[in-house]
Enzyme design. Structure first.
Site, PDB file in Angstrom:
ATOM      1  N   HIS A  23     -48.623  50.468 -31.588  1.00 16.01           N
ATOM      2  CA  HIS A  23     -49.702  49.906 -30.771  1.00 16.01           C
ATOM      3  C   HIS A  23     -50.727  50.973 -30.402  1.00 16.01           C
ATOM      4  CE1 HIS A  23     -51.237  47.289 -27.388  1.00 16.01           C
ATOM      5  NE2 HIS A  23     -51.549  48.493 -26.904  1.00 16.01           N
ATOM      6  N   GLU A  24     -50.267  52.090 -29.879  1.00 11.52           N
ATOM      7  CA  GLU A  24     -51.200  53.120 -29.419  1.00 11.52           C
ATOM      8  C   GLU A  24     -51.943  53.773 -30.585  1.00 11.52           C
ATOM      9  OE1 GLU A  24     -52.066  53.334 -26.457  1.00 11.52           O
ATOM     10  OE2 GLU A  24     -50.448  52.224 -25.497  1.00 11.52           O
ATOM     11  N   HIS A  73     -54.975  51.879 -31.366  1.00 12.32           N
ATOM     12  CA  HIS A  73     -56.154  52.303 -30.598  1.00 12.32           C
ATOM     13  C   HIS A  73     -56.771  53.557 -31.209  1.00 12.32           C
ATOM     14  CE1 HIS A  73     -55.530  49.346 -27.540  1.00 12.32           C
ATOM     15  NE2 HIS A  73     -54.453  49.907 -27.020  1.00 12.32           N
TER      16      HIS A  73
END
Length: 231
Positions: free
Chosen positions: A123-124, A127
């Site tokens: 997920h990170e 980003h």
């Protein structure tokens, strides 16, 4: 003193390569640095002096180098976080800050219940590649700048079996099987992706299983423009 074993670190790399299959990206471990610093471990948070000191001391490489930091998030502004990341467009103005910081217990086999399969890093890193949350902007905002992720009014929690928070096309979740990434088609599969199963939502690790074609197109463009990475 908390350190990840070599096998746990490799398991995390394996999860990333599994989750990013079909995107044109692969991850290869270059180096591991183990540092004992309780201040960094406990108090790292976005823009905090502790995380600035940590990154200034440990960060290596250039705009295309992913620096992944593992901390505890036990106190201060970062208390309770699972992770955070910088975006590609941030790099030019502040290259020393570039990277991804995750909760140590979110690695595969960790102790963070429901978030122990390594998907926090997935997920990170999304980003870090230029993706926003699927619920960015709610129902009426500009959203995540991706056309094939249905708008969500709020983050999803757990792994809901029925959820439709916005009137725009595309349910947050449909009772349909999700095909593997390698079989996605921009023509045949434009708005049917299950938002709650997206890596950029807030659901449990076991619920997450893909990016949409639009997300892949976006991050490929972002990293080509800001990180010099072409795939």
């Amino acid at each position: 003193m908390i350190h990840h074993s070599d096998s746990q670190i490799q398991d995390q790399i394996d999860v990333l390569n599994q989750d990013y299959t079909g995107t044109g990206l692969t991850f290869q471990l270059q180096n591991v640095t183990r540092t004992s610093n309780s201040g960094w471990f406990n108090n790292a948070a976005p823009d905090s002096s502790q995380q600035t000191a940590m990154k200034n001391a440990l960060r290596v490489g250039n705009s295309s180098t992913l620096n992944l930091y593992s901390v505890g998030f036990t106190s201060g502004d970062g208390e309770g976080l699972l992770g955070y990341a910088t975006f590609p467009s941030d790099y030019a103005a502040n290259p020393e800050d570039d990277g991804v910081v995750i909760l140590y217990s979110s690695l595969p086999g960790g102790s963070m219940t429901n978030f122990d399969l390594g998907r926090t890093a997935t997920h990170e890193i999304g980003h870090w590649l230029g993706l926003y949350h699927t619920f960015q902007g709610g129902c009426n905002g500009r959203g995540d700048y991706v056309a094939d992720t249905p708008a969500e009014a709020s983050p999803a929690d757990g792994c809901p079996t029925s959820r439709d928070t916005c009137r725009s096309p595309g349910l947050d979740r449909k009772s349909l099987p999700v095909p593997p990434a390698s079989s996605w088609s921009l023509v045949a599969y434009p708005l049917s992706f299950l938002a709650v199963h997206n890596y950029m939502d807030y659901t449990h690790d076991s619920c997450m299983d893909g990016f949409t074609p639009g997300q892949i197109t976006r991050f490929q463009s972002q990293i080509a423009t800001y990180r010099g990475i072409t795939v």
